[in-house]
Design an enzyme around this catalytic site. Structure first.
Site, PDB file in Angstrom:
ATOM      1  N   GLU A   1       0.591  -0.996   0.086  1.00  0.00           N
ATOM      2  CA  GLU A   1      -0.238   0.026  -0.122  1.00  0.00           C
ATOM      3  C   GLU A   1       0.598   1.314   0.003  1.00  0.00           C
ATOM      4  OE1 GLU A   1      -4.249  -1.998   1.805  1.00  0.00           O
ATOM      5  OE2 GLU A   1      -3.316  -0.949   2.760  1.00  0.00           O
TER       6      GLU A   1
ATOM      7  N   CYS B   1       3.865   8.621   0.620  1.00  0.00           N
ATOM      8  CA  CYS B   1       4.027   7.724   2.093  1.00  0.00           C
ATOM      9  C   CYS B   1       4.074   6.507   1.290  1.00  0.00           C
ATOM     10  CB  CYS B   1       3.124   7.554   3.516  1.00  0.00           C
ATOM     11  SG  CYS B   1       2.858   5.890   4.559  1.00  0.00           S
TER      12      CYS B   1
ATOM     13  N   CYS C   1       5.892  -7.459   6.998  1.00  0.00           N
ATOM     14  CA  CYS C   1       6.898  -7.125   7.658  1.00  0.00           C
ATOM     15  C   CYS C   1       7.661  -7.724   9.306  1.00  0.00           C
ATOM     16  CB  CYS C   1       6.749  -5.186   8.636  1.00  0.00           C
ATOM     17  SG  CYS C   1       7.535  -4.921   9.831  1.00  0.00           S
TER      18      CYS C   1
ATOM     19  N   CYS D   1       5.907  -5.788  15.821  1.00  0.00           N
ATOM     20  CA  CYS D   1       5.231  -4.582  16.525  1.00  0.00           C
ATOM     21  C   CYS D   1       3.300  -4.982  16.880  1.00  0.00           C
ATOM     22  CB  CYS D   1       5.455  -3.392  16.231  1.00  0.00           C
ATOM     23  SG  CYS D   1       6.908  -3.001  15.503  1.00  0.00           S
TER      24      CYS D   1
ATOM     25  N   CYS E   1       0.982  -2.610  15.587  1.00  0.00           N
ATOM     26  CA  CYS E   1       0.500  -2.282  14.525  1.00  0.00           C
ATOM     27  C   CYS E   1      -0.398  -3.420  12.650  1.00  0.00           C
ATOM     28  CB  CYS E   1       2.211  -1.749  13.588  1.00  0.00           C
ATOM     29  SG  CYS E   1       2.480  -1.916  11.716  1.00  0.00           S
TER      30      CYS E   1
ATOM     31  N   GLY F   1       6.070  -2.377   6.260  1.00  0.00           N
ATOM     32  CA  GLY F   1       8.071  -2.618   5.741  1.00  0.00           C
ATOM     33  C   GLY F   1       8.316  -1.753   6.810  1.00  0.00           C
ATOM     34  N   GLU F   2       9.660  -2.444   7.311  1.00  0.00           N
ATOM     35  CA  GLU F   2      10.792  -1.826   7.948  1.00  0.00           C
ATOM     36  C   GLU F   2      11.953  -1.275   7.350  1.00  0.00           C
ATOM     37  OE1 GLU F   2      12.123  -0.313  10.730  1.00  0.00           O
ATOM     38  OE2 GLU F   2      14.061  -0.050  10.064  1.00  0.00           O
TER      39      GLU F   2
ATOM     40  N   SER G   1      11.388   6.211   8.677  1.00  0.00           N
ATOM     41  CA  SER G   1      11.132   6.076  10.293  1.00  0.00           C
ATOM     42  C   SER G   1      11.418   4.155  10.355  1.00  0.00           C
ATOM     43  CB  SER G   1       9.952   5.936   9.888  1.00  0.00           C
ATOM     44  OG  SER G   1       9.052   5.573  11.165  1.00  0.00           O
TER      45      SER G   1
ATOM     46  N   SER H   1      10.926   5.210  16.143  1.00  0.00           N
ATOM     47  CA  SER H   1       9.955   4.578  16.306  1.00  0.00           C
ATOM     48  C   SER H   1       9.969   4.658  17.585  1.00  0.00           C
ATOM     49  CB  SER H   1       8.853   3.810  15.203  1.00  0.00           C
ATOM     50  OG  SER H   1       8.507   3.896  14.150  1.00  0.00           O
ATOM     51  N   LEU H   2      10.438   4.950  18.565  1.00  0.00           N
ATOM     52  CA  LEU H   2      10.641   4.951  19.946  1.00  0.00           C
ATOM     53  C   LEU H   2       9.487   4.390  21.218  1.00  0.00           C
ATOM     54  CD1 LEU H   2      12.967   5.089  22.237  1.00  0.00           C
ATOM     55  CD2 LEU H   2      12.055   7.049  22.480  1.00  0.00           C
ATOM     56  N   HIS H   3       8.372   4.310  20.575  1.00  0.00           N
ATOM     57  CA  HIS H   3       7.159   4.663  22.085  1.00  0.00           C
ATOM     58  C   HIS H   3       7.134   4.252  23.295  1.00  0.00           C
ATOM     59  CE1 HIS H   3       5.300   3.836  17.924  1.00  0.00           C
ATOM     60  NE2 HIS H   3       5.695   3.214  17.053  1.00  0.00           N
TER      61      HIS H   3
ATOM     62  N   ASN I   1      -3.825   4.585  15.696  1.00  0.00           N
ATOM     63  CA  ASN I   1      -4.783   4.657  14.829  1.00  0.00           C
ATOM     64  C   ASN I   1      -4.802   3.144  15.713  1.00  0.00           C
ATOM     65  OD1 ASN I   1      -5.348   6.856  13.958  1.00  0.00           O
ATOM     66  ND2 ASN I   1      -2.766   6.131  12.990  1.00  0.00           N
TER      67      ASN I   1
ATOM     68  N   CYS J   1      -0.903   6.117  10.056  1.00  0.00           N
ATOM     69  CA  CYS J   1       0.352   4.833  10.017  1.00  0.00           C
ATOM     70  C   CYS J   1      -0.081   3.775  10.930  1.00  0.00           C
ATOM     71  CB  CYS J   1       0.922   5.736  11.716  1.00  0.00           C
ATOM     72  SG  CYS J   1       1.916   7.726  10.952  1.00  0.00           S
TER      73      CYS J   1
HETATM   74  N1  SAH Z   1       8.922   0.336  10.301  1.00  0.00           N
HETATM   75  C1  SAH Z   1       8.953   1.338  10.023  1.00  0.00           C
HETATM   76  C2  SAH Z   1       8.203   2.181   8.973  1.00  0.00           C
HETATM   77  C3  SAH Z   1       6.524   1.976   8.914  1.00  0.00           C
HETATM   78  S1  SAH Z   1       5.854   2.175  10.217  1.00  0.00           S
HETATM   79  C4  SAH Z   1       8.474   1.353  11.364  1.00  0.00           C
HETATM   80  O1  SAH Z   1       8.134   0.987  12.456  1.00  0.00           O
HETATM   81  O2  SAH Z   1       9.282   3.032  11.935  1.00  0.00           O
HETATM   82  C5  SAH Z   1       5.056   4.439  10.665  1.00  0.00           C
HETATM   83  C6  SAH Z   1       5.017   4.960  11.808  1.00  0.00           C
HETATM   84  O3  SAH Z   1       4.048   4.084  12.081  1.00  0.00           O
HETATM   85  C7  SAH Z   1       5.990   4.127  12.611  1.00  0.00           C
HETATM   86  O4  SAH Z   1       6.227   4.792  14.183  1.00  0.00           O
HETATM   87  C8  SAH Z   1       5.346   2.838  13.099  1.00  0.00           C
HETATM   88  O5  SAH Z   1       5.449   2.622  15.035  1.00  0.00           O
HETATM   89  C9  SAH Z   1       3.587   4.331  13.403  1.00  0.00           C
HETATM   90  N2  SAH Z   1       2.632   3.097  14.020  1.00  0.00           N
HETATM   91  C10 SAH Z   1       2.694   1.316  14.229  1.00  0.00           C
HETATM   92  N3  SAH Z   1       1.372   1.352  14.182  1.00  0.00           N
HETATM   93  C11 SAH Z   1       0.623   2.327  14.518  1.00  0.00           C
HETATM   94  C12 SAH Z   1      -0.774   2.307  15.138  1.00  0.00           C
HETATM   95  N4  SAH Z   1      -1.231   1.315  15.519  1.00  0.00           N
HETATM   96  N5  SAH Z   1      -1.319   4.046  15.432  1.00  0.00           N
HETATM   97  C13 SAH Z   1      -0.259   4.495  14.860  1.00  0.00           C
HETATM   98  N6  SAH Z   1       1.398   4.755  14.592  1.00  0.00           N
HETATM   99  C14 SAH Z   1       1.690   3.719  14.078  1.00  0.00           C
HETATM  100 FE1  SF4 Z   2       7.192  -3.237  10.822  1.00  0.00          FE
HETATM  101 FE2  SF4 Z   2       6.765  -0.956  11.780  1.00  0.00          FE
HETATM  102 FE3  SF4 Z   2       4.836  -1.768  11.429  1.00  0.00          FE
HETATM  103 FE4  SF4 Z   2       6.796  -3.016  13.503  1.00  0.00          FE
HETATM  104  S1  SF4 Z   2       5.467  -0.359  13.022  1.00  0.00           S
HETATM  105  S2  SF4 Z   2       5.932  -4.023  12.432  1.00  0.00           S
HETATM  106  S3  SF4 Z   2       8.553  -2.365  12.224  1.00  0.00           S
HETATM  107  S4  SF4 Z   2       5.955  -1.338   9.925  1.00  0.00           S
END
Ligand code: SAH
Ligand code: SF4
Length: 349
Positions: free
Chosen positions: A87, A100, A107, A111, A114, A155-156, A185, A208-210, A284, A327
């Site tokens: 996508e 984007c 991926c 996580c 996600c 993806g990463e 990212s 992406s720290l979280h 989200n 995201c």
């Molecule tokens: N894999 C990379 C890039 C793709 S994800 C990464 O993880 O950084 C892009 C962004 O969306 C990242 O910051 C990720 O943490 C965030 N993300 C993933 N799931 C999400 C969700 N459910 N709500 C908000 N942000 C989310």
């Molecule tokens: Fe992959 Fe980024 Fe989603 Fe984590 S947040 S599963 S690294 S796409």
């Protein structure tokens, strides 16, 4: 068949060595500057176009297209030649046009919050497959000029390092995008962050720290067990030292998990010396993670508490949420019930 966007200008010159030199330049300019497809290159003789059509073709087939925000956000699901799906999201703002892109189909990082992570890994994308997403969006955005590319789709990007670094270089060299407007990212692949720092490309890095304690972060981001916060921190320090650029931390706010007062303290301690910018993302919704995002009120408070501690912080908009294009909502099944009903609601196809 190969994507015509795989080839650099030098490779076109080599491929078309038996033609006058300007032919290669014409093909390259048509593809990259004018954003045309091979068959639309009317300045190139028909016979040559036909010859090239036998070897090169676009890798992306539109599977679905959804719009929201009055057409200023568009999400496509593309099918690739081997059947994998990805996508891509285009976002048109007053001052910039951003695409984007996905760097992998699925991926492997898993996580928990996600949708892409919940769906698992299919494969890496090729250079042409990533570049074509950008050019597809650029054609759609015209006459507005596409200005920014963010690697925040599926993806990463740093797990597909060779492709990501070449794509960054080519977006700069072939498409003429400013490296500062290219954002990678990453979930925190520490050695790859250090390697990217040394590429000499002044791109923008978002980590992406979280969570800024290992226990919580390992629950949200399994890769944290391999590269815990101390190791990630080293990589971030290297980034700042080597590139002289700030980085940003992404933080998806999850109710009761990482939006507590303790989280404010941990995050400010982690971000402060690095002078990092913090991007708060209201979580989200995704099908496989039932924990709620923080309330709007808590998002604002969390932001204000960070500001009081001198942290540079902003709240990311949730553009595209109604079409599952925000995201973390990109999954590789858009033809499910959710996708169809949302598409109907958006009134486009
Ligand atoms: N894999 C990379 C890039 C793709 S994800 C990464 O993880 O950084 C892009 C962004 O969306 C990242 O910051 C990720 O943490 C965030 N993300 C993933 N799931 C999400 C969700 N459910 N709500 C908000 N942000 C989310
Ligand atoms: Fe992959 Fe980024 Fe989603 Fe984590 S947040 S599963 S690294 S796409």
């Amino acid at each position: 068949m190969v994507s015509p966007y795989e080839l650099t200008l030098d490779e076109w010159r080599e491929r078309l060595a038996h033609y006058p030199r300007f032919r290669a330049d014409q093909v390259w300019r048509g593809l990259w500057q004018e954003g045309r497809e091979l068959h639309e290159l009317s300045s190139v003789p028909r016979a040559l176009r036909d010859e090239l059509a036998g070897e090169y073709s676009s890798q992306l087939v539109v599977e679905s297209r959804v719009e929201s925000d009055h057409g200023s956000t568009v999400k496509w699901a593309f099918r690739l030649p081997d059947g994998a799906s990805i996508e891509t999201v285009l976002m048109v703002y007053d001052d910039r046009v951003t695409v984007c892109v996905s760097s992998q189909a699925g991926c492997a990082m898993g996580c928990t919050f996600c949708a892409t992570g919940q769906a698992g890994f299919t494969r890496h994308l090729s250079e042409g497959e990533v570049l074509e997403q950008v050019m597809f969006a650029a054609r759609t955005a015209a006459p507005r000029r596409l200005s920014n590319v963010v690697f925040m789709g599926m993806g990463e990007p740093l797990a597909n390092y060779a492709v990501t670094s070449r794509v960054l270089r080519r977006l700069h060299d072939d498409r003429g995008l400013s490296a500062r407007h290219l954002t990678v990212s990453t979930v925190g692949v520490a050695p790859a962050i250090e390697r990217l720092a040394r590429e000499g490309l002044p791109v923008t890095l978002a980590v992406s720290l979280h969570a800024a304690n290992d226990e919580t972060r390992s629950q949200l981001v399994p890769l944290n067990r391999r590269y815990p916060l101390s190791r990630l921190r080293e990589a971030c320090e290297t980034w700042v030292e080597v590139t002289g650029r700030r980085l940003s931390f992404e933080w998806a706010l999850i109710d009761g998990v990482n939006d507590t007062d303790r989280a404010v303290d941990e995050l400010s301690a982690f971000a402060w010396d690095l002078r990092a910018h913090v991007n708060l993302i209201p979580l989200n919704p995704t099908p496989g993670y039932l924990v709620r995002g923080s309330s709007r009120e808590r998002v604002r408070e969390f932001r204000d508490q960070l500001r009081e501690r001198g942290i540079n912080v902003s709240v990311r908009d949730t553009r595209g949420r109604s079409i599952a294009a925000a995201c973390g909502q990109l999954a590789y099944v858009t033809e499910g019930r959710r996708g169809v009903s949302l598409r109907t609601r958006a009134g486009t196809s």
